[in-house]
Design an enzyme around this catalytic site. Sequence first.
Site, mmCIF file in Angstrom:
data_model
loop_
_atom_site.group_PDB
_atom_site.id
_atom_site.type_symbol
_atom_site.label_atom_id
_atom_site.label_comp_id
_atom_site.label_asym_id
_atom_site.label_seq_id
_atom_site.Cartn_x
_atom_site.Cartn_y
_atom_site.Cartn_z
ATOM 1 N N GLU A 46 0.878 -1.175 0.000
ATOM 2 C CA GLU A 46 0.000 0.000 0.000
ATOM 3 C C GLU A 46 0.909 1.216 0.000
ATOM 4 O O GLU A 46 1.635 1.458 0.960
ATOM 5 C CB GLU A 46 -0.899 -0.009 1.226
ATOM 6 C CG GLU A 46 -1.916 1.113 1.246
ATOM 7 C CD GLU A 46 -2.820 1.019 2.475
ATOM 8 O OE1 GLU A 46 -3.206 -0.109 2.851
ATOM 9 O OE2 GLU A 46 -3.106 2.070 3.070
ATOM 10 N N ASP A 57 -4.553 9.626 9.236
ATOM 11 C CA ASP A 57 -3.250 9.127 9.657
ATOM 12 C C ASP A 57 -2.771 9.791 10.938
ATOM 13 O O ASP A 57 -2.958 10.983 11.158
ATOM 14 C CB ASP A 57 -2.224 9.349 8.541
ATOM 15 C CG ASP A 57 -2.558 8.534 7.308
ATOM 16 O OD1 ASP A 57 -2.881 7.344 7.474
ATOM 17 O OD2 ASP A 57 -2.520 9.091 6.201
#
Length: 256
Positions: A46, A57
């Site tokens: 990924e 994130d």
Amino acid sequence: MSRLKDVFAKKEKNVLNVYCTAGFPQVNSTLPVMEALQESGADIIELGMPYSDPLADGEVIQNSSTIALQGGMTLSLLFEQLKPMRERIHVPVVLMGYMNPVLQYGFEKFCADAAAVGVDGLILPDLPPFEFETTYKTIVEQYGLSFIFLVTPETSEARVRKLDALSSGFLYAVSSSSTTGNEKEFSAVEQYLERLKNYGLNNPILVGFGIKDQDTFSRACNYANGAIIGSAYIKALEGQPDLAAATRHFIKKVLG
């Protein structure tokens, strides 16, 4: 058969997807890091597209994105770096990022360039399913890309089934409603994964957020087809002079 389907056809359990940030730790380390992951045993890569405001994130990946952007990483440079990718990388590669830079680049041009370098799928967490279905789905499919949606413990069964129907490749089960890299009580995660498993969904399930070592990877794989590791791997690369050796060491600890 697509590379993603091929992975799950050959390996129903313990699929390891590892996240790396493009242009981290150095702007020119994207392909070397991907090669190290492939050679160390990652089944899927990924590849994060650095963005200044990555909402999903946590601090570790945010920092890696900042370092990559400061090094000069852009989408144009990333696609340039990925031109020789399929001469060296045979595992599936999924691009993960956010809509703002993709829209600035041009959504169809983005999909066309991604397909041209051999990218297999996209994860864009801030693209809502309604907009995907009504505006972007045909473009994604035109270029032969998979699209992966995220579900969380708070996602209703009806919405899980809707996102499963819209997804292709796999469904990304976020282990909790927090950002990447946060600690969490894994027993609660297991109850949530058991619920997902009982839905009998169409797509394989990979678990992300909070997967950091052999124990959490193994426990996630008891309920899903595999798991995604991001922040723990980014941490393992920090300050390491030999990225291949650091990657081998990290993946060996996860897979045992």
